[in-house]
Design a protein around this motif. Sequence first.
Motif, PDB file in Angstrom:
ATOM      1  N   PRO A 184       0.808  -1.222   0.000  1.00 47.08           N
ATOM      2  CA  PRO A 184       0.000   0.000   0.000  1.00 47.08           C
ATOM      3  C   PRO A 184       0.843   1.275   0.000  1.00 47.08           C
ATOM      4  N   VAL A 185       2.140   1.145   0.199  1.00 43.25           N
ATOM      5  CA  VAL A 185       3.028   2.304   0.176  1.00 43.25           C
ATOM      6  C   VAL A 185       4.067   2.104  -0.912  1.00 43.25           C
ATOM      7  N   LEU A 186       4.904   3.118  -1.134  1.00 41.03           N
ATOM      8  CA  LEU A 186       5.916   3.027  -2.183  1.00 41.03           C
ATOM      9  C   LEU A 186       6.858   1.863  -1.939  1.00 41.03           C
ATOM     10  N   ASN A 187       7.116   1.110  -2.989  1.00 37.14           N
ATOM     11  CA  ASN A 187       8.048  -0.010  -2.913  1.00 37.14           C
ATOM     12  C   ASN A 187       9.186   0.255  -3.894  1.00 37.14           C
ATOM     13  N   TYR A 188      10.388  -0.185  -3.535  1.00 35.16           N
ATOM     14  CA  TYR A 188      11.564   0.133  -4.330  1.00 35.16           C
ATOM     15  C   TYR A 188      12.201  -1.126  -4.916  1.00 35.16           C
ATOM     16  N   GLY A 189      12.678  -0.998  -6.135  1.00 34.97           N
ATOM     17  CA  GLY A 189      13.525  -2.005  -6.727  1.00 34.97           C
ATOM     18  C   GLY A 189      14.933  -1.448  -6.834  1.00 34.97           C
ATOM     19  N   THR A 190      15.932  -2.316  -6.830  1.00 38.55           N
ATOM     20  CA  THR A 190      17.329  -1.885  -6.859  1.00 38.55           C
ATOM     21  C   THR A 190      18.083  -2.645  -7.938  1.00 38.55           C
ATOM     22  N   SER A 191      18.892  -1.943  -8.703  1.00 36.33           N
ATOM     23  CA  SER A 191      19.740  -2.578  -9.716  1.00 36.33           C
ATOM     24  C   SER A 191      21.132  -1.965  -9.677  1.00 36.33           C
ATOM     25  N   PHE A 192      22.127  -2.803  -9.921  1.00 36.26           N
ATOM     26  CA  PHE A 192      23.512  -2.350 -10.051  1.00 36.26           C
ATOM     27  C   PHE A 192      23.858  -2.393 -11.534  1.00 36.26           C
ATOM     28  N   ILE A 193      24.263  -1.261 -12.072  1.00 35.27           N
ATOM     29  CA  ILE A 193      24.514  -1.128 -13.499  1.00 35.27           C
ATOM     30  C   ILE A 193      26.003  -0.919 -13.735  1.00 35.27           C
ATOM     31  N   TYR A 222      25.256  -4.929 -19.895  1.00 32.05           N
ATOM     32  CA  TYR A 222      24.255  -5.831 -19.342  1.00 32.05           C
ATOM     33  C   TYR A 222      24.139  -5.596 -17.845  1.00 32.05           C
ATOM     34  N   PRO A 223      22.949  -5.877 -17.273  1.00 29.83           N
ATOM     35  CA  PRO A 223      22.772  -5.675 -15.832  1.00 29.83           C
ATOM     36  C   PRO A 223      23.649  -6.617 -15.027  1.00 29.83           C
ATOM     37  N   SER A 224      24.068  -6.167 -13.864  1.00 27.28           N
ATOM     38  CA  SER A 224      24.876  -6.984 -12.980  1.00 27.28           C
ATOM     39  C   SER A 224      23.984  -7.909 -12.164  1.00 27.28           C
ATOM     40  N   SER A 225      24.571  -8.986 -11.648  1.00 23.05           N
ATOM     41  CA  SER A 225      23.830  -9.922 -10.806  1.00 23.05           C
ATOM     42  C   SER A 225      23.891  -9.530  -9.331  1.00 23.05           C
ATOM     43  N   ILE A 226      24.544  -8.424  -9.005  1.00 27.84           N
ATOM     44  CA  ILE A 226      24.634  -7.978  -7.621  1.00 27.84           C
ATOM     45  C   ILE A 226      23.258  -7.531  -7.144  1.00 27.84           C
ATOM     46  N   SER A 227      22.934  -7.810  -5.884  1.00 22.13           N
ATOM     47  CA  SER A 227      21.646  -7.397  -5.343  1.00 22.13           C
ATOM     48  C   SER A 227      21.764  -7.164  -3.846  1.00 22.13           C
ATOM     49  N   ASN A 250      31.959  10.267 -29.532  1.00 21.33           N
ATOM     50  CA  ASN A 250      31.836   9.508 -30.782  1.00 21.33           C
ATOM     51  C   ASN A 250      30.388   9.205 -31.162  1.00 21.33           C
ATOM     52  N   GLY A 251      29.440   9.625 -30.314  1.00 20.52           N
ATOM     53  CA  GLY A 251      28.025   9.460 -30.637  1.00 20.52           C
ATOM     54  C   GLY A 251      27.477   8.066 -30.446  1.00 20.52           C
ATOM     55  N   ILE A 252      28.232   7.185 -29.758  1.00 21.84           N
ATOM     56  CA  ILE A 252      27.781   5.799 -29.594  1.00 21.84           C
ATOM     57  C   ILE A 252      26.775   5.700 -28.454  1.00 21.84           C
ATOM     58  N   LEU A 253      25.612   5.082 -28.748  1.00 18.46           N
ATOM     59  CA  LEU A 253      24.571   4.825 -27.767  1.00 18.46           C
ATOM     60  C   LEU A 253      24.529   3.337 -27.450  1.00 18.46           C
ATOM     61  N   THR A 254      24.420   2.994 -26.170  1.00 20.97           N
ATOM     62  CA  THR A 254      24.325   1.597 -25.762  1.00 20.97           C
ATOM     63  C   THR A 254      23.193   1.462 -24.756  1.00 20.97           C
ATOM     64  N   GLN A 255      22.225   0.593 -25.072  1.00 14.66           N
ATOM     65  CA  GLN A 255      21.148   0.368 -24.110  1.00 14.66           C
ATOM     66  C   GLN A 255      21.673  -0.493 -22.977  1.00 14.66           C
ATOM     67  N   VAL A 256      21.613   0.027 -21.758  1.00 14.14           N
ATOM     68  CA  VAL A 256      22.148  -0.662 -20.593  1.00 14.14           C
ATOM     69  C   VAL A 256      21.141  -1.656 -20.045  1.00 14.14           C
ATOM     70  N   MET A 257      19.912  -1.213 -19.861  1.00 13.28           N
ATOM     71  CA  MET A 257      18.881  -2.103 -19.363  1.00 13.28           C
ATOM     72  C   MET A 257      17.513  -1.495 -19.642  1.00 13.28           C
ATOM     73  N   LYS A 258      16.482  -2.334 -19.513  1.00 16.57           N
ATOM     74  CA  LYS A 258      15.109  -1.896 -19.715  1.00 16.57           C
ATOM     75  C   LYS A 258      14.262  -2.403 -18.565  1.00 16.57           C
ATOM     76  N   ILE A 259      13.474  -1.499 -17.975  1.00 15.11           N
ATOM     77  CA  ILE A 259      12.594  -1.858 -16.877  1.00 15.11           C
ATOM     78  C   ILE A 259      11.207  -1.308 -17.195  1.00 15.11           C
ATOM     79  N   GLU A 260      10.210  -2.159 -17.095  1.00 14.28           N
ATOM     80  CA  GLU A 260       8.848  -1.729 -17.371  1.00 14.28           C
ATOM     81  C   GLU A 260       8.414  -0.686 -16.343  1.00 14.28           C
TER      82      GLU A 260
END
Length: 400
Positions: A84-93, A99-104, A346-356
């Motif tokens: 019922p209150v704000l919940n947080y997710g955490t990611s190490f990038i 690619y996302p790290s497996s650290i949590s 150099n104008g290079i773009l890299t998608q690190v991760m995607k979260i809905e």
Amino acid sequence: MKGKKEEKEDSKSSSSSLTLPGDAIWYEILSYVTLDDLLQRCRWVCRDWKYLTYDSTFKRLHSQRTQSFSGYLIQYLKKDENYPVLNYGTSFISSVAAYPSSISLDFLPNSADVIIRVEATSNQAQGLVCCLTYEPVLDHIPRYYVCKPLTRQWTQIPTPITHDLTKRMAIVIKKSHPLHYKIIRLSWSSMKTRQIFHYEIFDSKNWEWTTILKVWIDDPKEMLSFDVEKRNWSLYSLPRSQEEVKEAIIGDIKISLLPQEKVEVNCDLHVVNCEGNLGVLYHVSRLWMELWVMEDYLNKTWKKKFRVRLEPLKQIVGEYFVLAMDSMDMMLLQNGDKLISYNYTNGILTQVMKIEDLNICNPIFQFNSDNVDCYLGPPPKEYSTEEEKKENQEQGIILA
């Protein structure tokens, strides 16, 4: 994508200008140096070594060889009907891998049943994180923890004295062996036209919080600086006001627009840690960016590093937000539900991760860590017998 030559005032500040043919032996040797030595010693030997340590290719090789981590810790809001209150997710990038790290943080006590909010990280090699946990329904006093995610170690620390709203926290490593750290907490309350800030320091040596002082701020346009050792504060003037930056750039923006285009000019300000320097990043209508760094901390003088056109970036990704910057040529951006690493030299773009339904909670924490175990708990009592000495040693406790 730099634009005109005069837009970049200090080309030597970019790590991309580093050439290594004659220094290949140092490149090889430094890639095996421990993260602690690399960040605290090698980086300050000379300018070339400093640039090398920020080079993305070098950081990737060093991370692989030393099993260390360099990147960001991000928190985002999660949609969960059970909370019922704000919940947080955490990611190490990782800043050196796409690619996302497996650290949590799933090793913290009752991590599946409590809400975990990160308050601070150390940007030094020990990789400490300060966070608090609280029950999603019960209104209990939150519990504070210091942990090391790469080794999955944790300890609970006392609750701060002041219960006002936390504005910002920071971790400072004073000594590696044995580990000695301090946590600085800035909380605030409001009184009509004034903001009142409270400083507290937690010291791992005496295992308690100390209230240092109160600060009254009348002008929110200045930067507040706190000296951990002297325990005093001072105000820094910003290099330029946001209005000054807008006025300086608005002419260039109008010239670059097509006749039918109209853009509302606005200026966002970000305080950044750029290659170890305090920096202020001005971001104008997602079309221009200007970076200033603190050149002289004693006299509080700033130097403009560059002004860069970002129109090609906006044409590719559309709307975006700057989240972080840790080198002179790399930024972390948010575009909708995607995190993007962008190299504007150099104008290079890299998608690190995607979260809905990504909703980033500021600040974004820069995070470095080795994988060496360290004792995080309260200072041990002086041992008087061989049995107590052996017990301390088994727990990894080393007395100073």
